[in-house]
Write an enzyme that holds these catalytic residues in place. Structure first.
Site, PDB file in Angstrom:
ATOM      1  N   TRP A 200      18.029   2.245  10.421  1.00 44.71           N
ATOM      2  CA  TRP A 200      17.539   2.886   9.203  1.00 44.71           C
ATOM      3  C   TRP A 200      18.521   2.604   8.053  1.00 44.71           C
ATOM      4  O   TRP A 200      19.726   2.702   8.214  1.00 44.71           O
ATOM      5  CB  TRP A 200      17.408   4.404   9.410  1.00 44.71           C
ATOM      6  CG  TRP A 200      17.034   5.104   8.138  1.00 44.71           C
ATOM      7  CD1 TRP A 200      15.797   5.199   7.591  1.00 44.71           C
ATOM      8  CD2 TRP A 200      17.926   5.783   7.240  1.00 44.71           C
ATOM      9  NE1 TRP A 200      15.856   5.879   6.400  1.00 44.71           N
ATOM     10  CE2 TRP A 200      17.152   6.258   6.161  1.00 44.71           C
ATOM     11  CE3 TRP A 200      19.303   6.033   7.238  1.00 44.71           C
ATOM     12  CZ2 TRP A 200      17.694   6.974   5.099  1.00 44.71           C
ATOM     13  CZ3 TRP A 200      19.857   6.737   6.174  1.00 44.71           C
ATOM     14  CH2 TRP A 200      19.049   7.208   5.122  1.00 44.71           C
ATOM     15  N   ASP A 368       4.671  11.240  -4.216  1.00 40.11           N
ATOM     16  CA  ASP A 368       5.134  11.066  -2.839  1.00 40.11           C
ATOM     17  C   ASP A 368       4.895  12.346  -2.041  1.00 40.11           C
ATOM     18  O   ASP A 368       4.063  13.192  -2.394  1.00 40.11           O
ATOM     19  CB  ASP A 368       6.615  10.631  -2.872  1.00 40.11           C
ATOM     20  CG  ASP A 368       6.995   9.750  -1.693  1.00 40.11           C
ATOM     21  OD1 ASP A 368       7.255  10.305  -0.609  1.00 40.11           O
ATOM     22  OD2 ASP A 368       7.016   8.519  -1.846  1.00 40.11           O
ATOM     23  N   ARG A 445      12.305  14.580  12.846  1.00 40.85           N
ATOM     24  CA  ARG A 445      11.990  15.109  11.518  1.00 40.85           C
ATOM     25  C   ARG A 445      10.977  16.262  11.638  1.00 40.85           C
ATOM     26  O   ARG A 445      10.068  16.374  10.844  1.00 40.85           O
ATOM     27  CB  ARG A 445      11.437  14.007  10.609  1.00 40.85           C
ATOM     28  CG  ARG A 445      11.707  14.245   9.142  1.00 40.85           C
ATOM     29  CD  ARG A 445      10.906  13.340   8.242  1.00 40.85           C
ATOM     30  NE  ARG A 445      11.331  13.550   6.853  1.00 40.85           N
ATOM     31  CZ  ARG A 445      10.608  13.227   5.792  1.00 40.85           C
ATOM     32  NH1 ARG A 445       9.453  12.643   5.937  1.00 40.85           N
ATOM     33  NH2 ARG A 445      11.052  13.446   4.587  1.00 40.85           N
ATOM     34  N   LYS A 478       0.541   4.994  -0.470  1.00 39.17           N
ATOM     35  CA  LYS A 478       1.750   4.676   0.305  1.00 39.17           C
ATOM     36  C   LYS A 478       1.582   5.342   1.666  1.00 39.17           C
ATOM     37  O   LYS A 478       1.576   6.572   1.761  1.00 39.17           O
ATOM     38  CB  LYS A 478       2.981   5.217  -0.422  1.00 39.17           C
ATOM     39  CG  LYS A 478       4.288   5.028   0.344  1.00 39.17           C
ATOM     40  CD  LYS A 478       5.451   5.523  -0.506  1.00 39.17           C
ATOM     41  CE  LYS A 478       6.759   5.537   0.245  1.00 39.17           C
ATOM     42  NZ  LYS A 478       7.836   6.173  -0.546  1.00 39.17           N
ATOM     43  N   TRP A 479       1.437   4.526   2.697  1.00 33.06           N
ATOM     44  CA  TRP A 479       1.149   5.021   4.058  1.00 33.06           C
ATOM     45  C   TRP A 479       2.467   5.034   4.831  1.00 33.06           C
ATOM     46  O   TRP A 479       2.954   4.014   5.272  1.00 33.06           O
ATOM     47  CB  TRP A 479       0.151   4.072   4.707  1.00 33.06           C
ATOM     48  CG  TRP A 479      -0.262   4.342   6.108  1.00 33.06           C
ATOM     49  CD1 TRP A 479       0.514   4.735   7.163  1.00 33.06           C
ATOM     50  CD2 TRP A 479      -1.580   4.193   6.646  1.00 33.06           C
ATOM     51  NE1 TRP A 479      -0.219   4.847   8.304  1.00 33.06           N
ATOM     52  CE2 TRP A 479      -1.511   4.513   8.019  1.00 33.06           C
ATOM     53  CE3 TRP A 479      -2.796   3.806   6.106  1.00 33.06           C
ATOM     54  CZ2 TRP A 479      -2.626   4.445   8.859  1.00 33.06           C
ATOM     55  CZ3 TRP A 479      -3.901   3.750   6.937  1.00 33.06           C
ATOM     56  CH2 TRP A 479      -3.816   4.070   8.286  1.00 33.06           C
ATOM     57  N   ASP A 480       3.002   6.215   4.983  1.00 35.61           N
ATOM     58  CA  ASP A 480       4.322   6.375   5.601  1.00 35.61           C
ATOM     59  C   ASP A 480       4.183   6.684   7.094  1.00 35.61           C
ATOM     60  O   ASP A 480       3.099   7.026   7.589  1.00 35.61           O
ATOM     61  CB  ASP A 480       5.031   7.536   4.879  1.00 35.61           C
ATOM     62  CG  ASP A 480       6.542   7.435   4.939  1.00 35.61           C
ATOM     63  OD1 ASP A 480       7.061   6.615   5.711  1.00 35.61           O
ATOM     64  OD2 ASP A 480       7.202   8.198   4.205  1.00 35.61           O
ATOM     65  N   MET A 481       5.279   6.602   7.809  1.00 37.50           N
ATOM     66  CA  MET A 481       5.296   6.918   9.251  1.00 37.50           C
ATOM     67  C   MET A 481       6.759   7.115   9.633  1.00 37.50           C
ATOM     68  O   MET A 481       7.523   6.174   9.633  1.00 37.50           O
ATOM     69  CB  MET A 481       4.662   5.747  10.015  1.00 37.50           C
ATOM     70  CG  MET A 481       4.348   6.003  11.452  1.00 37.50           C
ATOM     71  SD  MET A 481       5.786   5.955  12.489  1.00 37.50           S
ATOM     72  CE  MET A 481       6.195   4.236  12.487  1.00 37.50           C
ATOM     73  N   CYS A 528       4.875   1.875   5.005  1.00 39.45           N
ATOM     74  CA  CYS A 528       6.236   2.404   4.917  1.00 39.45           C
ATOM     75  C   CYS A 528       6.525   3.089   6.232  1.00 39.45           C
ATOM     76  O   CYS A 528       5.628   3.634   6.869  1.00 39.45           O
ATOM     77  CB  CYS A 528       6.289   3.415   3.769  1.00 39.45           C
ATOM     78  SG  CYS A 528       7.832   4.325   3.640  1.00 39.45           S
ATOM     79  N   ASP A 550      14.654   2.667   2.828  1.00 37.93           N
ATOM     80  CA  ASP A 550      14.989   3.893   2.106  1.00 37.93           C
ATOM     81  C   ASP A 550      16.303   3.730   1.359  1.00 37.93           C
ATOM     82  O   ASP A 550      16.647   4.566   0.521  1.00 37.93           O
ATOM     83  CB  ASP A 550      15.134   5.062   3.096  1.00 37.93           C
ATOM     84  CG  ASP A 550      13.807   5.751   3.336  1.00 37.93           C
ATOM     85  OD1 ASP A 550      12.856   5.472   2.593  1.00 37.93           O
ATOM     86  OD2 ASP A 550      13.733   6.578   4.267  1.00 37.93           O
TER      87      ASP A 550
HETATM   88  C1  DGJ Z   1      10.251   8.165   4.005  1.00 38.79           C
HETATM   89  C2  DGJ Z   1       9.994   7.147   2.949  1.00 38.79           C
HETATM   90  O1  DGJ Z   1      10.652   5.963   3.255  1.00 38.79           O
HETATM   91  C3  DGJ Z   1      10.430   7.707   1.603  1.00 38.79           C
HETATM   92  O2  DGJ Z   1      10.278   6.728   0.603  1.00 38.79           O
HETATM   93  C4  DGJ Z   1       9.641   8.941   1.294  1.00 38.79           C
HETATM   94  O3  DGJ Z   1       8.290   8.591   1.132  1.00 38.79           O
HETATM   95  C5  DGJ Z   1       9.805   9.948   2.408  1.00 38.79           C
HETATM   96  N1  DGJ Z   1       9.527   9.382   3.701  1.00 38.79           N
HETATM   97  C6  DGJ Z   1       8.914  11.132   2.191  1.00 38.79           C
HETATM   98  O4  DGJ Z   1       8.950  12.003   3.222  1.00 38.79           O
END
Ligand code: DGJ
Length: 739
Positions: A200, A368, A445, A478-481, A528, A550
């Site tokens: 990370w 976000d 998390r 923005k599709w985060d995981m 993401c 990040d």
């Molecule tokens: C992780 C992403 O990489 C960040 O840019 C942000 O969107 C956070 N999650 C939000 O929880």
């Protein structure tokens, strides 16, 4: 580009202007690789390239007096159990407990174009003339099972894509335990393995190591994505190969789940490379009539160093992997509120940030994490995809409308694959998370992985999120995981199906992406995963850009973006200017350097511009104006050249050159300033030797021909670096063909 089959010698030759790949059907019916590399002339007979002799301890796999042994033979798809004591590409368990198989040639088909691998993402062609495909059908008589090996060669690229498909026809059940996408062998071991590894906030650092006898591999086994640790890519380069000369073979897997990328050197100095779904946790039962399709592997050969390999991947992935409206479009300049507010925002604050962004010239505002459910921190809310009216009283529809009225587009963050236990979704469907009943469910998390191997879960999430999108004006998602899978087990699958869960999970992700991208073709998707933990080619098929890391510190970004560029084009790399001191490193870098770094990607901001001084705001306006002028060159048209590696020294440099070589942008970055340092010349790449260029750096302009710029170099002015802040200073050169 052509694929020939030489009937007499039973040899296939796939070739284009740059590469040759030669396969032979052996006496035992299996496939041998005779050659892979720089193009050689086609001819009837290449069989002398097959070598064999009687050796002690060898197992012969053909009747006497033959001496063919799999142990010393370069195979196309090696299997377990017939005298090859290296790792196989394929292992299957049969009802009698045996794992021995023997796939032998039945027939083949050569056709123009390339078939889709739906539901798996894959490189595609738009016209049949772009590629030519060979499918070889092999069969195991005892199991009554087909194996189809597919190879596609491209007209315009030194590229071969490969995949394997297993179709079971027999009545007994069989269980696949390993089914690689590709396996390739080389005669020698004079290679270095290059891979992109990290963690990370330091994803995709370039690693190189010499091949030694035995196995060396990288892998991802976290279930939800390739991971921040290793990218599904490896290259074999000759020891003296550099950025611009020498041989290199690249291997990239179009897949987001568990993967294995492995090299194995035998004690006869032969090198085998294989790549595919990781066998750990994988088992796939096939009943009569069922098939299993492996993901696609993409092999690039370059005889002109690593940079050419990267340029080929960039072009291929930009033109033949990314899809839809955004494939050929420069990206909107965005501002994302994550580092500006984290969870602490309301409508007024957001509108305030957006208004300032608009004033600066930003085109897209991205909201976000934190807009939904009860989400004031990361303990709760994931899974509840309805707006939090306490924070946003007019909903997403009201907010998006207000943002659009300001003249900005609106984007939204989601994390659809996850759930907090403190959410309505979990309270309603506690059995929808991945985990083994009766065992502790690890959290990350404070969240859990939704069981996307189950269609009803994907359906439910699709309904919830598509409603939000339909009701609002959303131009970007923005599709985060943000966590990896643990205790991989699906409560919706039988015991014999548990080995399918992790692959089916990824298929569920692809399914949701497919539905959303089809229903909302105008939306620009960005993938993401805690930054760059899921930066892989398969994602680019659905979402043509990825949040690179990040870590938004410009100094650290030099390494991350440099490594990422080995495979992935600039237009796919999310890159933002963030505040100082940087939130991850606590480091202060000049605003100019943060801009100069972010230009080589999608470009945006990750801060509240209201907090900048007037002078800084002016600089931001200039940065945005610059990016608007040059983004087409940087993101869509240009070729990228790496010049100085941050992994080798204090300086990083790279550049983009237009197709007609009349324009170029060069970024030069230093880490620490040097006192009384030696002269430094920056030798450029890819220019036209005979063209006279205006070379502009800030206010300074001089003229030089391409040959001078490439062979003598640009003298770097250390005084200017001092004026730009010394440590972490950078220079940006714009080259334009002189009138
Ligand atoms: C992780 C992403 O990489 C960040 O840019 C942000 O969107 C956070 N999650 C939000 O929880």
């Amino acid at each position: 580009m052509k694929i020939t089959f030489h009937e007499q010698t039973k040899v296939f030759h796939l070739f284009n202007d740059e590469i040759s790949y030669i396969i032979r059907i052996m006496e035992n019916g299996q496939l041998e690789n005779l050659y892979y590399g720089k193009k050689i002339a086609d001819r009837e007979d290449f069989t002398h390239l097959h070598e064999e002799m009687q050796r002690a301890l060898m197992a012969v796999c053909v009747p006497e007096p033959g001496v063919l042994s799999m142990q010393y033979t370069k195979q196309e798809y090696p299997v377990y159990g017939t005298g090859d004591y290296r790792s196989p590409a394929f292992t299957v368990k049969q009802e009698n407990g045996s794992q021995v198989v023997n796939f032998t040639y039945v027939s083949h088909e050569i056709y123009k174009g390339k078939k889709a691998l739906t539901p798996l993402p894959a490189v595609y062609v738009e016209r049949e003339e772009e590629a030519c495909t060979l499918e070889v059908l092999l069969h195991d008589d005892v199991m009554d099972t087909d194996l189809t090996l597919s190879y596609t060669i491209f007209e315009a690229y030194p590229v071969i894509t490969r995949n394997a498909k297993i179709t079971h026809k027999g009545t007994e059940k069989i269980t696949l335990e390993r089914a690689m996408s590709l396996s390739v062998e080389f005669q020698d071991m004079d290679f270095e393995m290059v891979h992109l590894s990290g963690a990370w906030a330091r994803e995709r650092y370039v690693k190189e190591r010499k091949l030694e006898m035995g196995i060396q591999s990288i892998q991802g086994i976290n279930g939800t994505g390739c991971g921040a640790e290793h990218n599904p890519f490896l290259a074999l380069k000759r020891p003296h190969t550099t950025e611009n000369q020498g041989e290199v073979y690249g291997f990239s897997l179009v897949y987001s789940g568990n993967f294995l990328a492995q090299t194995e050197v035998s004690t006869f100095d032969m090198t085998r490379v294989m790549m595919g779904i990781h066998p750990e946790g994988f088992s796939w039962e096939l009943a009569q009539g069922e098939s299993f399709q492996t993901p696609e592997g993409v092999m690039v050969y370059s005889d002109a160093g690593l940079n050419k390999m990267s340029q080929v991947y960039h072009r291929l992935y930009r033109k033949n992997l990314m899809r839809g409206k955004w494939r050929d479009q420069p990206r909107p300049i965005l501002l994302n509120n994550w580092e500006a507010t984290y969870f602490d925002f309301n409508e007024e604050k957001i509108l305030n940030i957006a208004a300032k962004a608009k004033e600066a010239g930003v085109e897209l505002f991205v909201l976000d994490d934190g807009w939904f459910g009860v989400r004031n921190d990361d303990y709760s809310g994931l899974g509840d995809w309805f707006v939090n009216l306490n924070k946003l009283p007019h909903g997403i529809s009201g907010l998006s409308q207000k943002i659009e009225e300001m003249g900005l587009k609106f984007g939204l963050w989601v994390e659809l694959e996850m759930v907090n236990k403190d959410s309505d979704l979990y309270r309603e469907h506690p059995d929808w998370i991945i985990g083994v009943p009766g065992r502790f469910e690890s959290h990350g998390r404070h969240q859990h992985v939704l069981d996307f191997s189950r269609k009803e879960v994907v359906d439910y999430i699709y309904e919830m999120i598509s409603k939000v999108i339909r009701e609002s004006s959303i131009s970007y998602i923005k599709w985060d995981m943000n966590r990896y899978m643990t205790e991989p087990y699906s409560r919706g699958a039988s015991s014999s199906e548990q080995g399918k869960v992790m692959h089916k999970y990824i298929l569920g992700v692809y399914d949701l992406y497919t539905r959303l991208t089809q229903e909302f073709p105008e939306i620009l998707f960005e993938s993401c995963s805690s930054g760059g933990a899921r930066f892989d080619p398969a994602m680019l098929f659905f979402a043509p850009q990825t949040w690179t890391s990040d870590d938004t510190d410009a100094g650290e970004r030099a390494k991350i973006q440099y490594g990422t560029s080995y495979v992935y084009p600039l237009v796919s790399m999310g890159s933002h200017v963030s505040a100082v001191p940087n939130h991850q490193l606590l480091r202060t870098t000049p605003l100019s350097t943060r801009g100069n770094m972010a230009y080589f990607g999608t470009f945006g901001y990750e801060l509240d511009l209201n907090l900048l001084s007037e002078e800084e705001m002016e600089e931001v306006k200039q940065q945005i104006a610059f990016m608007k002028e040059y983004r087409n060159l940087i993101q869509v048209e240009g070729d990228f050249y790496r010049i100085l590696s941050p992994f080798e020294g204090n300086e990083t440099a790279w550049m983009v050159v237009s197709q007609d070589k009349e324009q170029a942008i060069v970024g030069f970055y230093q880490r620490l300033n040097k006192i009384n340092g030696s002269w430094l010349r920056l030798k450029l790449q890819g220019l036209d030797k005979q063209v006279l260029y205006d070379v502009k750096c800030g206010e300074k302009v001089y003229q030089a021909y391409g040959d001078e710029l490439m062979y003598v170099g640009i003298p770097i002015d250390r005084e200017v670096l001092n004026q730009k802040g010394g440590d972490f200073a950078s220079l940006l050169y714009v080259l334009q063909k002189a009138d």
